[in-house]
Design a protein around this motif. Sequence first.
Motif, mmCIF file in Angstrom:
data_model
loop_
_atom_site.group_PDB
_atom_site.id
_atom_site.type_symbol
_atom_site.label_atom_id
_atom_site.label_comp_id
_atom_site.label_asym_id
_atom_site.label_seq_id
_atom_site.Cartn_x
_atom_site.Cartn_y
_atom_site.Cartn_z
ATOM 1 N N ASP A 411 0.852 -1.189 0.000
ATOM 2 C CA ASP A 411 0.000 0.000 0.000
ATOM 3 C C ASP A 411 0.886 1.236 0.000
ATOM 4 O OD1 ASP A 411 -2.673 -0.684 -0.137
ATOM 5 O OD2 ASP A 411 -2.764 -1.239 1.976
ATOM 6 N N GLY A 412 0.428 2.264 -0.682
ATOM 7 C CA GLY A 412 1.202 3.494 -0.725
ATOM 8 C C GLY A 412 2.033 3.637 -1.979
ATOM 9 N N LEU A 413 2.037 2.595 -2.846
ATOM 10 C CA LEU A 413 2.802 2.724 -4.088
ATOM 11 C C LEU A 413 2.236 3.844 -4.954
ATOM 12 C CD1 LEU A 413 4.964 1.729 -6.056
ATOM 13 C CD2 LEU A 413 3.300 0.056 -6.924
ATOM 14 N N VAL A 414 0.902 3.957 -4.983
ATOM 15 C CA VAL A 414 0.246 5.030 -5.730
ATOM 16 C C VAL A 414 -0.167 6.108 -4.722
ATOM 17 C CG1 VAL A 414 -1.631 5.638 -7.291
ATOM 18 C CG2 VAL A 414 -0.602 3.355 -7.396
ATOM 19 N N PRO A 415 0.558 7.207 -4.640
ATOM 20 C CA PRO A 415 0.266 8.224 -3.615
ATOM 21 C C PRO A 415 -1.180 8.697 -3.668
ATOM 22 C CG PRO A 415 2.354 8.689 -4.678
ATOM 23 C CD PRO A 415 1.713 7.578 -5.461
ATOM 24 N N GLY A 416 -1.812 8.720 -2.483
ATOM 25 C CA GLY A 416 -3.173 9.209 -2.386
ATOM 26 C C GLY A 416 -4.234 8.195 -2.745
ATOM 27 N N HIS A 417 -3.838 6.968 -3.088
ATOM 28 C CA HIS A 417 -4.810 5.949 -3.492
ATOM 29 C C HIS A 417 -4.459 4.618 -2.855
ATOM 30 C CE1 HIS A 417 -6.591 8.527 -6.631
ATOM 31 N NE2 HIS A 417 -5.354 8.927 -6.853
ATOM 32 N N THR A 418 -5.457 3.877 -2.439
ATOM 33 C CA THR A 418 -5.274 2.539 -1.894
ATOM 34 C C THR A 418 -6.344 1.618 -2.469
ATOM 35 O OG1 THR A 418 -6.701 3.046 0.014
ATOM 36 C CG2 THR A 418 -4.324 3.404 0.283
ATOM 37 N N GLY A 419 -6.201 0.328 -2.190
ATOM 38 C CA GLY A 419 -7.221 -0.637 -2.577
ATOM 39 C C GLY A 419 -7.465 -0.675 -4.068
ATOM 40 N N SER A 420 -8.752 -0.762 -4.450
ATOM 41 C CA SER A 420 -9.117 -0.913 -5.865
ATOM 42 C C SER A 420 -8.743 0.314 -6.684
ATOM 43 C CB SER A 420 -10.615 -1.186 -5.987
ATOM 44 O OG SER A 420 -11.371 -0.122 -5.419
ATOM 45 N N ALA A 421 -8.759 1.514 -6.051
ATOM 46 C CA ALA A 421 -8.389 2.726 -6.794
ATOM 47 C C ALA A 421 -6.931 2.667 -7.226
ATOM 48 C CB ALA A 421 -8.640 3.964 -5.936
ATOM 49 N N ALA A 422 -6.049 2.237 -6.319
ATOM 50 C CA ALA A 422 -4.637 2.100 -6.669
ATOM 51 C C ALA A 422 -4.442 0.998 -7.699
ATOM 52 C CB ALA A 422 -3.825 1.798 -5.415
ATOM 53 N N ALA A 423 -5.154 -0.116 -7.541
ATOM 54 C CA ALA A 423 -5.028 -1.227 -8.487
ATOM 55 C C ALA A 423 -5.442 -0.787 -9.890
ATOM 56 C CB ALA A 423 -5.874 -2.408 -8.018
ATOM 57 N N ASN A 424 -6.527 -0.034 -10.011
ATOM 58 C CA ASN A 424 -6.986 0.417 -11.329
ATOM 59 C C ASN A 424 -5.964 1.319 -12.008
ATOM 60 O OD1 ASN A 424 -9.400 -1.002 -11.151
ATOM 61 N ND2 ASN A 424 -10.506 0.715 -10.215
ATOM 62 N N LEU A 425 -5.316 2.182 -11.224
ATOM 63 C CA LEU A 425 -4.299 3.056 -11.807
ATOM 64 C C LEU A 425 -3.096 2.250 -12.281
ATOM 65 C CD1 LEU A 425 -4.452 6.063 -9.314
ATOM 66 C CD2 LEU A 425 -5.169 6.058 -11.711
ATOM 67 N N LEU A 426 -2.717 1.232 -11.510
ATOM 68 C CA LEU A 426 -1.606 0.370 -11.922
ATOM 69 C C LEU A 426 -1.983 -0.445 -13.156
ATOM 70 C CD1 LEU A 426 -0.398 -0.815 -8.400
ATOM 71 C CD2 LEU A 426 0.938 0.542 -10.017
ATOM 72 N N LEU A 427 -3.211 -0.963 -13.188
ATOM 73 C CA LEU A 427 -3.654 -1.740 -14.349
ATOM 74 C C LEU A 427 -3.693 -0.871 -15.604
ATOM 75 C CD1 LEU A 427 -6.511 -3.865 -12.727
ATOM 76 C CD2 LEU A 427 -4.221 -4.641 -13.408
ATOM 77 N N GLY A 428 -3.882 0.425 -15.434
ATOM 78 C CA GLY A 428 -3.878 1.331 -16.572
ATOM 79 C C GLY A 428 -2.535 1.430 -17.267
ATOM 80 N N LEU A 429 -1.486 0.929 -16.624
ATOM 81 C CA LEU A 429 -0.156 0.935 -17.240
ATOM 82 C C LEU A 429 0.058 -0.251 -18.177
ATOM 83 C CD1 LEU A 429 2.095 1.864 -14.159
ATOM 84 C CD2 LEU A 429 1.256 3.389 -15.956
ATOM 85 N N ALA A 430 -0.955 -1.134 -18.313
ATOM 86 C CA ALA A 430 -0.788 -2.375 -19.080
ATOM 87 C C ALA A 430 -0.231 -2.157 -20.483
ATOM 88 C CB ALA A 430 -2.117 -3.136 -19.131
ATOM 89 N N PRO A 431 -0.755 -1.215 -21.277
ATOM 90 C CA PRO A 431 -0.192 -1.037 -22.627
ATOM 91 C C PRO A 431 1.286 -0.650 -22.607
ATOM 92 C CG PRO A 431 -2.338 0.024 -22.451
ATOM 93 C CD PRO A 431 -1.934 -0.363 -21.061
ATOM 94 N N ARG A 432 1.683 0.175 -21.671
ATOM 95 C CA ARG A 432 3.082 0.595 -21.596
ATOM 96 C C ARG A 432 3.973 -0.550 -21.120
ATOM 97 N NH1 ARG A 432 3.014 5.935 -18.062
ATOM 98 N NH2 ARG A 432 5.290 5.656 -18.315
#
Length: 468
Positions: A411-432
Motif C-alpha cells: 500500500d502506498g505505491l500510488v500516492p493518495g490511493h489505496t485498494g481498488s483505486a490504486a489497483a486500477n491506476l496500476l492496471l492502466g499501465l498495461a499497454p506501456r
Amino acid sequence: MPSHLSADRPAAQPPGRGSVDALISQTRRLKGDVDAVRRDAAGEGTDHPRERWQRALYDLALHQLSDLDEHLAQLRDGPLPTATPEPPAPAQGSLLSRVGSAEWNLLTDEASWSGELYQILGRDPAAPPLTLDELPSLVVDEDRPKLTAMVTNCLVDARPIDGEFRIARRGGDVRTVHMMGEPVLDTDGSTASMWAVLRDVSELRRSQRVVSETRDSLHHRQEAARSEHRLAVELQEAVLPPWRGSVRLPHRGPRTLDLASRHLPASAHTMIGGDWYDALELTDGETLLSVGDLTGQGVGVTSNMTMLLGAVRGMAMAGAQPGPLLAWLNQLLDATVQPALGSAVCCRYRPATRTLVWAQAGHPAPLLFRDGTGRVLNAPDGVLLGATSGAVYGQAEETLQVGDLLLLHTDGLVPGHTGSAAANLLLGLAPRLAGNSTAEDCVRTVVEEFGASEREDNACVLVARVMS
C-alpha cells in the motif's frame, strides 16, 4: 565627551506626547496581531518539543511587546520622583520593570536615585541612596567582582558600562539587573560623576532560558531520530534485501523468472518504515516471492521485519506452502514481546508447471499483466497478520504463461490511493508495460509514473516476468 544630564534633573523633559502616543498605538496593534497568530498557530496545546518551543517564543515576543508598551508610557509620562513612597508595580507577567536611573557625584560623594531604582533594588524609598562603595552590598557574592570591574573601568578608563549582575533583595529574593552607564567628565577631562540606568531582567532571562531549553530539547530529539534512522538503515542493509536495483537469484538451471524491484522512500525525512520485499530460490527449484509491511517505524519495526523475513525464508525452505506459512507467521508475530500488526502476500512459483500458488494476509493482491491487459488475481481468504490469533489463510493457484508479468506491491505505491483505486491506476499501465522487454524496464515505468509524486509513506514494488 559631552557632559551628561541626569535623568532626574528638571531639564530632562518628556518628549512630545503625540509622537510617543503614536508609537504606543503601533505597539499595541502589533501585540494584538502577534497574539492572534499565536492563538491560530497549529499544534497549540500539544506537548511536542517543537510546539513547546514555538509557544515559548510567542510568549517571549508578547511579553517584550507588553514591556515596550510600558516603557513608551514611562517615556511619555517621565520618571517617578525620588520620594515616591509606593512606586507602581510592573504589570503581571512583565519581563522588565520600569527603567531606573542613578548618578553618583565623585566630587561630593553624593548619589541621586530615581523612584524606579528604589523599586528595582528593593530599597525603602525613604532611605538615602547607596554610594558606589555601598552598592556592592546588594550584590550576590559571586557577582561582586563583575560589578567592581565594570565600575572601575568606567571611572578609571572612561569605558561605558554594559553588564548584568544579581542582587539579593529583602526576603532572599534574587533578581538579575542589567546596568548601562557612562562617566561624566569635567572640563579638564577627569571623571566628575557616573550615571547609569538599571532594569530588572529576571523574567526576560527566564523566558529566554525556556526558549533555549525547548530548542535544545527539540534538537536532541531530532538528533535521536536521525541516529535511530541511521541505525535502522544499517540494520536493513546488513540483513534485508537491497532497496535498489534488481533482485538477483543464484540460477542453478534455466532462467525461468526475470525479477526487478524497487523501494520508494517517503517524500519527507521519516524513520525507516516496515515495508519489505523478497525473492528466494528454494531447494526444490521453486521460487519464493513475498511483499509486505509492518506497522510502525524505526529500529523496533526493523527488528521485527528482520525476524519476519527470516521466518518466511526458513518456513519456505522447509516446504511450507503460502497459506500455512502465513498462519504460522501470524502465530509468531502474536507471540513477540511487542506484537506487530502487518500485511503480506506470499507466493511460490513452480516453473515445471508455471503455477503460482499464493496467499495474502490483508495485503493488496498480485496484479497479472498479459497481452497488453491486466487484472487483479482472485483473492483467497485472509486477514491481517497479528489481528486474529489462530487465523487460517486460504491459498489460490494461477497458471501463468511465457511473457506474463506479475506485479506485487505494498500500500502506498500510488500516492493518495489505496485498494481498488490504486489497483486500477496500476492496471492502466498495461499497454506501456507490454512494450517493455525486461522486468527492470517495467519497474522503471511504474516508478516514472508514480515515484515522483509526494508520498507520505514508504512503498515497495516487485515485478516478475515469466521467461520460460
